[in-house]
Design a protein around this motif. Structure first.
Motif, PDB file in Angstrom:
ATOM      1  N   GLY A  41      50.416 -22.052  37.625  1.00  0.00           N
ATOM      2  CA  GLY A  41      49.038 -22.143  37.141  1.00  0.00           C
ATOM      3  C   GLY A  41      48.727 -21.204  36.003  1.00  0.00           C
ATOM      4  N   LYS A  44      51.872 -22.678  31.546  1.00  0.00           N
ATOM      5  CA  LYS A  44      53.147 -23.042  30.900  1.00  0.00           C
ATOM      6  C   LYS A  44      53.127 -24.496  30.408  1.00  0.00           C
ATOM      7  N   SER A  45      52.697 -25.399  31.299  1.00  0.00           N
ATOM      8  CA  SER A  45      52.639 -26.809  30.870  1.00  0.00           C
ATOM      9  C   SER A  45      51.596 -26.983  29.773  1.00  0.00           C
ATOM     10  N   THR A  46      50.530 -26.193  29.861  1.00  0.00           N
ATOM     11  CA  THR A  46      49.491 -26.291  28.828  1.00  0.00           C
ATOM     12  C   THR A  46      50.063 -25.895  27.472  1.00  0.00           C
ATOM     13  N   HIS A 207      60.826 -23.148  36.924  1.00  0.00           N
ATOM     14  CA  HIS A 207      60.720 -22.115  37.956  1.00  0.00           C
ATOM     15  C   HIS A 207      62.076 -21.782  38.531  1.00  0.00           C
TER      16      HIS A 207
HETATM   17  N1  LIG Z   1      43.383 -31.294  32.113  1.00  0.00           N
HETATM   18  C1  LIG Z   1      43.017 -30.235  32.839  1.00  0.00           C
HETATM   19  N2  LIG Z   1      41.759 -30.119  33.304  1.00  0.00           N
HETATM   20  C2  LIG Z   1      41.365 -29.041  34.026  1.00  0.00           C
HETATM   21  N3  LIG Z   1      42.177 -28.012  34.334  1.00  0.00           N
HETATM   22  C3  LIG Z   1      43.439 -28.080  33.890  1.00  0.00           C
HETATM   23  C4  LIG Z   1      43.928 -29.192  33.133  1.00  0.00           C
HETATM   24  N4  LIG Z   1      45.242 -28.960  32.828  1.00  0.00           N
HETATM   25  C5  LIG Z   1      45.553 -27.772  33.383  1.00  0.00           C
HETATM   26  N5  LIG Z   1      44.485 -27.244  34.026  1.00  0.00           N
HETATM   27  C6  LIG Z   1      44.429 -25.942  34.716  1.00  0.00           C
HETATM   28  O1  LIG Z   1      44.996 -24.981  33.863  1.00  0.00           O
HETATM   29  C7  LIG Z   1      45.756 -24.033  34.597  1.00  0.00           C
HETATM   30  C8  LIG Z   1      47.154 -23.961  34.029  1.00  0.00           C
HETATM   31  O2  LIG Z   1      47.815 -25.203  34.295  1.00  0.00           O
HETATM   32  P1  LIG Z   1      49.320 -25.446  33.836  1.00  0.00           P
HETATM   33  O3  LIG Z   1      49.715 -26.754  34.410  1.00  0.00           O
HETATM   34  O4  LIG Z   1      49.434 -25.254  32.378  1.00  0.00           O
HETATM   35  O5  LIG Z   1      50.058 -24.249  34.583  1.00  0.00           O
HETATM   36  P2  LIG Z   1      51.600 -24.034  34.843  1.00  0.00           P
HETATM   37  O6  LIG Z   1      51.876 -22.612  34.531  1.00  0.00           O
HETATM   38  O7  LIG Z   1      52.410 -25.062  34.144  1.00  0.00           O
HETATM   39  O8  LIG Z   1      51.633 -24.264  36.427  1.00  0.00           O
HETATM   40  P3  LIG Z   1      52.827 -24.743  37.412  1.00  0.00           P
HETATM   41  O9  LIG Z   1      53.909 -23.724  37.294  1.00  0.00           O
HETATM   42  O10 LIG Z   1      52.177 -24.689  38.761  1.00  0.00           O
HETATM   43  O11 LIG Z   1      53.232 -26.126  36.976  1.00  0.00           O
HETATM   44  C9  LIG Z   1      45.689 -24.469  36.053  1.00  0.00           C
HETATM   45  O12 LIG Z   1      44.682 -23.706  36.679  1.00  0.00           O
HETATM   46  C10 LIG Z   1      45.295 -25.929  35.980  1.00  0.00           C
HETATM   47  O13 LIG Z   1      44.555 -26.299  37.107  1.00  0.00           O
END
Ligand SMILES: Nc1ncnc2c1ncn2[C@@H]1O[C@H](COP(=O)(O)OP(=O)(O)OP(=O)(O)O)[C@@H](O)[C@H]1O
Length: 260
Positions: A41, A44-46, A207
């Motif tokens: 969360g 990273k995906s963002t 991960h």
């Molecule tokens: N389209 C969206 N609308 C609302 N919140 C979002 C959206 N996309 C991501 N988030 C929020 O942004 C935060 C970061 O999400 P992201 O998927 O980038 O994290 P991550 O580091 O890739 O997580 P993970 O390792 O669990 O996959 C999270 O709290 C997620 O709920």
């Protein structure tokens, strides 16, 4: 120093009140294999979706090969192609493997069907799946579906060399796979990096420690919206940075706040 292909400068992105990326600077150089790690969360995906031009920024700038990106990927201003491999393979269940891999060429190119089939076969061969073009995604294992999604990500139109991705973005490519299937995928990522005409520059979110160690040369650690640490993959074992030490050891005590 090689050429910077992707530069994020002061990038911020919130979803509602949730500030996910907070003034992030990140550069990916040509030929680099960059691992992006960090707690769940943490954005990273963002970051991958920002690089891919799939989501709009709140503030900051993205430069692709030195050219400022205006708008999103669909606006078509990027000087290099960027391919993305999604966590869930994202194949169309009602289409065969061959139709999935050739999808963009069937939709948007003027190439003959027989030529597209040849190109699809070439890409499926590159991912070690030359015999499965007639099957449907539901008939494949998770690892095979991932490999099909790799083939689709590296597909390009030979009449339009700009469509060939020079950068690939992998979002958790080994999530949910057993250790051996993960090794197959990790090897494939490295093989694709070395094949002429494929992508030698990539960023990978993962991960899994085996995937970090086997597919990344450089690693950035993302936490609380910022790049908190960066170093070579071997330095994740030697650094005394408390965030990296806690993350790699999986210790619940330390500076990383555990969500929930
Ligand atoms: N389209 C969206 N609308 C609302 N919140 C979002 C959206 N996309 C991501 N988030 C929020 O942004 C935060 C970061 O999400 P992201 O998927 O980038 O994290 P991550 O580091 O890739 O997580 P993970 O390792 O669990 O996959 C999270 O709290 C997620 O709920």
């Amino acid at each position: 120093m090689t050429e910077p292909l992707i530069e994020l400068k002061g990038v911020s992105k919130s979803f509602g009140n949730n500030k996910v990326l907070d003034n992030v600077d990140l550069t990916i150089y040509r030929g680099e294999a960059l691992g992006i790690i960090g707690p769940s969360g943490t954005g990273k995906s963002t970051i991958l979706r920002v690089i891919a031009g799939l989501i709009a920024l709140d503030s900051g700038d993205v430069f692709i090969k030195g050219v400022h990106r205006e708008g999103l990927i669909e606006d078509g201003t990027d000087p290099v192609g960027i391919g993305m491999v999604f966590q869930q393979a994202a194949l169309f269940d009602s289409l065969t493997v061959e139709e999935n891999v050739g999808f963009s060429l069937y939709q948007y190119s003027k190439l003959r069907r027989s030529r597209i089939r040849e190109l699809v076969h070439e890409k499926l061969e590159m991912v070690g799946l030359s015999e499965i073009g007639d099957r449907y995604p539901a008939e494949l294992s998770g690892g095979m579906r991932k490999r099909v999604s790799f083939a689709r990500a590296i597909m390009s139109n030979p009449d339009n060399p700009k469509s060939a991705p020079e950068v690939l973005l992998y979002d958790e490519p080994t999530a949910g796979l057993d250790p051996i299937a993960s090794t197959v995928i990790e090897d494939l990522i490295r093989q694709l990096q070395c094949i002429q005409g494929s992508c030698n520059t990539y960023a990978i979110v993962t991960h899994q420690q085996s995937t970090i160690r086997r597919t990344a040369d450089k690693v950035v650690f993302l936490y609380e919206g910022k790049v908190q640490w960066e170093g070579s993959v071997s330095e994740i074992d030697t650094t005394d940075d408390p965030l990296i030490r806690q993350f790699i050891s999986g210790n619940v005590s330390g500076p990383i706040h555990i969500a929930g």
